[in-house]
Design a protein around this motif. Structure first.
Motif, short mmCIF file in Angstrom:
data_model
loop_
_atom_site.label_atom_id
_atom_site.label_comp_id
_atom_site.label_asym_id
_atom_site.label_seq_id
_atom_site.Cartn_x
_atom_site.Cartn_y
_atom_site.Cartn_z
N ALA A 10 0.88 -1.17 0.00
CA ALA A 10 0.00 0.00 0.00
C ALA A 10 0.91 1.21 0.00
O ALA A 10 1.52 1.55 1.01
CB ALA A 10 -0.91 0.00 1.22
N VAL A 38 -1.84 -1.69 -3.82
CA VAL A 38 -2.90 -0.74 -3.48
C VAL A 38 -2.32 0.66 -3.55
O VAL A 38 -1.39 0.99 -2.80
CB VAL A 38 -3.46 -1.01 -2.07
CG1 VAL A 38 -4.46 0.07 -1.68
CG2 VAL A 38 -4.11 -2.39 -2.00
N THR A 40 -2.05 4.50 -2.91
CA THR A 40 -2.54 5.51 -1.97
C THR A 40 -2.53 6.91 -2.59
O THR A 40 -3.27 7.80 -2.14
CB THR A 40 -1.69 5.53 -0.70
OG1 THR A 40 -0.32 5.80 -1.04
CG2 THR A 40 -1.76 4.18 0.01
N LEU A 57 -8.77 -1.89 -1.30
CA LEU A 57 -8.56 -2.76 -0.14
C LEU A 57 -9.58 -3.89 -0.10
O LEU A 57 -9.25 -5.03 0.25
CB LEU A 57 -8.61 -1.93 1.15
CG LEU A 57 -7.49 -0.89 1.32
CD1 LEU A 57 -7.76 -0.02 2.54
CD2 LEU A 57 -6.13 -1.56 1.43
N GLN A 61 -8.74 -8.19 -0.41
CA GLN A 61 -9.16 -9.24 0.51
C GLN A 61 -9.79 -10.42 -0.20
O GLN A 61 -9.89 -11.51 0.37
CB GLN A 61 -10.13 -8.66 1.53
CG GLN A 61 -9.48 -7.66 2.47
CD GLN A 61 -10.45 -7.13 3.50
OE1 GLN A 61 -10.73 -7.76 4.52
NE2 GLN A 61 -10.96 -5.94 3.26
N ILE A 83 -6.46 2.05 6.29
CA ILE A 83 -5.46 1.01 6.07
C ILE A 83 -5.21 0.21 7.34
O ILE A 83 -5.05 -1.01 7.29
CB ILE A 83 -4.16 1.65 5.54
CG1 ILE A 83 -4.39 2.16 4.12
CG2 ILE A 83 -3.01 0.64 5.55
CD1 ILE A 83 -3.24 2.98 3.57
N PHE A 86 -7.85 -2.37 7.62
CA PHE A 86 -7.59 -3.44 6.67
C PHE A 86 -6.52 -4.39 7.20
O PHE A 86 -6.66 -5.62 7.14
CB PHE A 86 -7.17 -2.85 5.33
CG PHE A 86 -6.44 -3.81 4.43
CD1 PHE A 86 -7.14 -4.77 3.72
CD2 PHE A 86 -5.06 -3.74 4.31
CE1 PHE A 86 -6.46 -5.67 2.90
CE2 PHE A 86 -4.38 -4.63 3.49
CZ PHE A 86 -5.08 -5.59 2.79
#
Length: 238
Positions: A10, A38, A40, A57, A61, A83, A86
Motif C-alpha cells: 500500500a 494498493v 494511496t 482494499l 481481501q 489502512i 484493513f
C-alpha cells in the motif's frame, strides 16, 4: 507465475527516486512472492479519494490469504485509519510499516498524518521500519552513537510499535541495522559498499523484509535476510 505468498504494497504509484508500489512489486518478485498493489496516491502526493482506496482494499481481501503487507506512503489521517483497519482484518500478524517521512530536508507528512500513523498503524504492525536518517525527525533527538540509536528505537516502541528496525546507520565504515523486538535488541552490521547512490533502497529494504516475513521467517532472520538483499542490490548496482 510464482506460487509464493501474497504480499500487499500500500504505497504511492510513483514517489520518485525508484520508490513506490511498482518498485515494491519488483522486490517481491525477486524474492518469489506475488505482489498485490494498493495505490494511496498517484504521481503527486495528493491522496486518492478515500472511496477509491477503500475499493482497492476490499478487492485485495478477495484475492486470497495474505502473507504480509508493506505500508509505504500514506497521506491523511483518514487514509491511515482505513489502512489500519484493513491490516487488522486481513494481515494481523506480519505487517511492515515503513512510511517515508522526508524528502531531503522537507517533511512529506504533516503532523496529523504522522500522529495517526503512530496511533493506528504502529499498534497493528509486526514491525515498524525507519531510516536512521529520519530518526531526528521521528524521535526528535540527536542520534550520534549506538546508545542513542537504542534509545531512539525504544522511544518509537513506547509510541506503540511492537518492534522497530532502524536501518542504514553508518558507523566507522560499517552499516548498522538495529532491531528492537519488544525489548530484545539485535545489532546487525555489514561492510559499507562504496557505489554511486542507488535511489529507493530504504523502500527496497522494507519490501524485502515484508517478503521474508510472508515466507515464514522469524523477524530477526528476516531482518538479516533483508540486509543481505540490500547488499546484493548495491553490488548489482540497481
Amino acid at each position: 507465475m510464482s506460487a509464493g505468498p501474497l504480499v500487499v504494497s500500500a504505497h504511492a504509484l510513483d514517489t520518485g527516486g525508484g520508490d513506490g508500489l511498482v518498485a515494491d512489486a519488483a522486490v517481491f518478485a525477486e524474492l518469489d512472492c506475488r505482489a498485490v498493489c494498493v495505490a494511496t496516491s498517484v504521481v503527486s502526493r495528493e491522496p486518492l479519494p478515500l472511496e477509491v482506496l477503500a475499493r482497492q482494499l476490499e478487492a485485495v481481501q478477495l484475492v486470497g490469504p495474505l502473507g504480509a503487507a508493506r505500508i509505504g506512503f500514506v497521506n491523511g489521517a483518514t487514509q491511515v485509519e482505513l489502512i489500519a483497519g484493513f491490516v487488522r482484518r486481513a494481515v494481523p500478524t506480519t505487517t511492515v510499516v515503513a512510511s517515508p517521512v522526508r524528502e531531503g530536508t522537507s517533511p512529506l507528512l504533516d503532523t496529523e498524518t504522522q500522529e495517526a500513523i503512530r496511533r493506528h498503524l504502529y499498534p497493528v504492525a509486526r514491525v515498524v521500519v525507519v531510516r536512521a536518517a529520519d530518526l531526528a525527525f521521528l524521535a526528535d533527538r540527536t542520534v550520534d552513537d549506538l546508545d542513542a540509536l537504542r534509545g531512539a528505537a525504544l522511544q518509537l516502541r513506547e509510541q506503540g510499535a511492537r518492534a522497530v528496525v532502524v536501518a542504514g546507520r553508518v558507523v566507522r565504515g560499517r552499516v548498522i541495522d538495529l532491531l528492537d523486538d519488544d525489548g530484545q535488541v539485535v545489532l546487525l552490521d555489514t561492510a559499507r559498499i562504496q557505489v554511486p547512490r542507488i535511489p529507493g533502497l530504504a523502500g527496497a529494504y522494507a519490501a524485502a523484509l515484508a517478503a521474508h516475513l510472508a515466507r515464514g521467517l522469524a523477524l530477526s532472520t528476516a531482518v538479516e535476510a533483508a540486509q543481505r538483499y540490500i547488499g546484493f542490490r548495491l553490488v548489482r548496482g540497481r
